[in-house]
Design an enzyme around this catalytic site. Structure first.
Site, PDB file in Angstrom:
ATOM      1  N   CYS B 132      11.073  -2.510  -1.281  1.00 17.15           N
ATOM      2  CA  CYS B 132       9.800  -2.593  -1.379  1.00 17.15           C
ATOM      3  C   CYS B 132       9.038  -3.672  -0.342  1.00 17.15           C
ATOM      4  CB  CYS B 132       8.982  -2.738  -2.786  1.00 17.15           C
ATOM      5  SG  CYS B 132       9.471  -1.625  -3.773  1.00 17.15           S
ATOM      6  N   HIS B 266       1.903  -8.844  -5.017  1.00 17.81           N
ATOM      7  CA  HIS B 266       2.840  -7.634  -5.305  1.00 17.81           C
ATOM      8  C   HIS B 266       2.272  -6.947  -6.532  1.00 17.81           C
ATOM      9  CE1 HIS B 266       6.285  -5.143  -4.398  1.00 17.81           C
ATOM     10  NE2 HIS B 266       6.727  -5.241  -5.691  1.00 17.81           N
ATOM     11  N   HIS B 303       1.817   2.057  -6.301  1.00 16.87           N
ATOM     12  CA  HIS B 303       2.875   1.394  -5.480  1.00 16.87           C
ATOM     13  C   HIS B 303       3.459   2.637  -4.622  1.00 16.87           C
ATOM     14  CE1 HIS B 303       6.091  -0.919  -3.960  1.00 16.87           C
ATOM     15  NE2 HIS B 303       6.615  -1.416  -5.162  1.00 16.87           N
TER      16      HIS B 303
END
Lengths: 311, 376
Positions: B132, B266, B303
């Site tokens: 990620c 994040h 996400h």
């Protein structure tokens, strides 16, 4: 001006076609001590990693672990996990799918796991540029040392066979499993001062070939992008991985009749090396024993050229 | 004299804008639009989660490349750069690339190769996968290319799809939201929602941009990346790795940490991530941590894996440009372990001079990008 990056350690593990991990019991006895047996790719990566550090005469300790970085070329070594995970969820009820396989389906899982295993907390990057993946890893390793972000860069490539992968992929020249690492350090700042420099990386180039240059390569001529290196040596050592049949292949190396790509060693690299994809630069450079330029191209035209001085 | 690197073009494709441009994306974020909805493209029966962020259009064939191509086109057009007149490169971050497209057997370098061919990008062609953090590391690698004078311009981006493959994996890890909402930093958060998208930016050497009178959105001040070396899917519990990259990015940028005004976290909405991220921010910034405004746009758009960090960098740039911070939506209950200055539920006006985008990924990957408002 030369980059003066030294390759102070080299390790290569090669299979024919598959790597037999049983041959590395001594190395594995040091590594495989956890509660679960390591999977095959973990074993292979760890063996190659340990051997490269050992070859460079480097012992890991608390002070150097934050200053060591890992750069890995890995486009295809985790395909087995992808295939297994896909089968697993297609054949299992939701909620019963084992997540452990999934964690190994991202390409960075191998380099990250190596970081965990050896407590190495520097930069950790995985390159997925197909056949030039390990060349990109080498460039990033050089950059990290030159910029002072790392003292040591362990750069590698790994290419393993996955039986489930597209047949054509294997017909494209993938004949051997291959894993290897190079230890990069500054030429004048070697950790093990008794170690003689093996190979110096003096410079590199990277880019995306024009159609004219692709045609030049197909005619076995020097592409204009490499003119800068014409007088570095008599020859350009080119390990061309152009047989990839995935799609949009613009190189004429693909042999339609035989349905396989030809891996071409233009000069003295061993023609029998086979296409080792993400490990190509490690395999190629470890063969070089004189002033040379290692040239690496992926299926779509992205290239890396490494100016090498080996003594 | 080290080179200064600036951002001169932006492009984005997310479920909030469906490829209709950065302005649409930004308005959607500032309005607190929740695009997390029941997934239509595959069956989620039997799973605890049934939602995600899907982009309308772009077909199923070669979808990842199409989405990324659209974001790159927006960024290139926005920058008004003539790519034929000089050597430019591309740096691309993706986790699963072609997985999720009808034709699954391609890898990241296929996508970056298409863009290079399409736009005549004859410079470096880099593909990176750090889970990620992939998009952020793609930016960092491009930053190095310009800093080291190999090129003056790089097209940089990330892209990933909402695939059944990824959904099954995150579901098996029990990381997906169970109540259909993504609520970062909320005590009752239940997990993340997967989505898809692409972000692209044009990185350019500052003098080069000034010579062609380009619009400069922001400067890329600093970057750092490292590994936790702790666990394949869990971050180090004290946030050591994330804290290390925050500090390194600030040192590399040669700025004062007290000058950082805003962090795009994040902020996945998982119980682990949000607490550890709060610890990392406190560890790096000390008392100043409580002064920094923090948000997570994943609460709205989910996400998008390898694309998320570039999308979030674009959000930071727009926040600095418009002096507006988009909200972290769905917040109801305070979590004593997430006790920082979060922008909850409603966008807030704020003059931002230095902003930071944080990313963390499987394998203990951590990245921090520090951005400065143009002229500051």
């Amino acid at each position: 001006m030369s980059l003066d990056i030294t390759i102070s350690g080299v390790s290569i593990i090669r299979g024919n076609p598959k790597i037999d991990t049983e041959l590395f019991k001594a190395e594995l006895s040091i590594i495989d001590k956890g509660p679960y047996e390591l999977n095959r790719v973990q074993k292979i990566a760890a063996i190659a990693f340990v051997k490269s550090l050992s070859d460079a005469g480097i012992t890991l300790n608390e002070s150097n672990r934050k200053r060591i970085s890992i750069f890995l070329g890995n486009s295809y070594a985790i395909e087995e996990f992808k295939a297994t995970f896909l089968k697993s969820y297609k054949n299992t009820k939701p909620g019963l799918v084992n997540p452990s396989t999934f964690t190994f389906t991202t390409a960075n899982s191998i380099s990250s796991w190596l970081g965990m295993l050896f407590g190495i907390r520097g930069i950790n990057l995985t390159f997925t540029n197909g056949c030039i993946s390990s060349s990109q890893a080498i460039i990033a390793g050089c950059d990290s040392i030159i910029s002072g972000k790392s003292d040591i860069a362990v750069v590698g490539g790994i290419s393993l066979i996955c039986e489930d992968l597209n047949d054509e992929f294997y017909k494209s020249g993938f004949r051997h499993e291959y894993a290897g690492f190079l230890v990069l350090e500054k030429k004048n700042d070697l950790i093990n001062i008794e170690k003689k420099p093996l190979i110096i990386i003096e410079d590199f180039l990277q880019g995306f070939l024009s159609q004219v240059s692709i045609e030049a390569l197909n005619d076995r001529r020097l592409p204009k992008e490499l003119e800068k290196y014409r007088h570095h040596s008599d020859t350009v050592s080119a390990l061309l991985h152009l047989g990839n049949s995935l799609r949009k292949n613009k190189f004429s190396y693909y042999d339609e009749k035989q349905k396989q790509g030809r891996v071409s060693a233009v000069t003295y690299l061993n023609d029998q090396l086979g296409n080792v994809f993400s490990a190509a630069a490690i395999a190629g450079i470890s063969c070089i024993d004189k002033k040379s330029v290692f040239f690496d191209v992926d299926s779509y035209g992205a290239y890396v050229a490494l100016k090498i001085n080996a003594k | 004299m080290p080179r200064e690197i600036v951002i001169t073009g932006l492009g984005v494709v997310t479920p909030i804008d469906s490829g209709r441009g950065v302005d649409k994306f930004w308005r959607g974020l500032c309005n607190g639009t929740n695009i997390i909805k029941p997934i239509k493209s595959f069956n989620t029966v039997g799973h605890k989660c049934h939602v995600g962020g899907e982009i309308l259009g772009f077909g199923t064939s070669d979808r990842c490349s199409r989405i990324f191509s659209s974001a790159c086109k927006q960024a290139i057009v926005d920058s008004r750069i003539s790519l034929d007149s000089e050597v430019c490169g591309i740096s691309f971050g993706s986790i699963l690339a072609g997985i999720g497209s009808e034709e699954q057997d391609y890898f990241s370098n296929y996508t970056s190769g298409i863009i290079a061919e399409q736009w005549n990008l004859r410079g470096p062609n880099i593909c990176v996968n750090t889970a990620c953090s992939s998009g952020a590391d793609a930016v960092g690698l491009a930053f190095n290319e310009i800093l080291n004078k190999r090129v003056n311009v790089m097209v940089v981006g990330g892209a990933d799809l909402l695939s059944e493959f990824a959904f099954q994996g995150f579901s098996a890890l029990d990381a997906l939201t169970k109540d259909g909402l993504v609520r970062p930093f909320d005590k009752n958060r239940t997990g993340l929602a997967l989505s898809e998208g692409a972000g692209a930016i044009i990185l350019e050497e500052k003098v080069h941009a000034q010579r062609r009178s380009a619009k400069i959105y922001a400067s890329l001040k600093g970057f750092a990346s490292c590994s936790d070396a702790y666990h394949l899917v869990r971050p180090q519990p004290e946030g050591e790795g994330l804290s290390m990259v925050i500090s390194q990015a600030i040192v590399n940028a040669e700025v004062n940490l007290n000058d950082v005004d805003f962090i795009n976290a994040h902020g996945t909405g998982t119980s682990y991530n949000d607490v550890i991220e709060a610890k990392a921010i406190k560890r790096s910034f000390g008392e100043h941590a409580s002064n920094i405004k923090i948000t997570s746009i994943k609460s709205m758009i989910g996400h998008a894996l390898g694309a998320s960090s570039v999308i979030e960098i674009i959000s930071c740039i727009k926040a600095m440009e418009s002096s507006m911070i988009p909200p972290t939506i769905n917040f109801q209950t305070s979590d004593p372990e997430c006790d920082l200055n979060y922008v909850f539920n409603k966008a807030c006006k704020s003059n931002i001079k230095l902003s930071m985008s944080l990313s963390a990924g499987f394998g203990g990957q951590n990245s921090a990008i520090l951005l400065g408002k143009e002229g500051k």
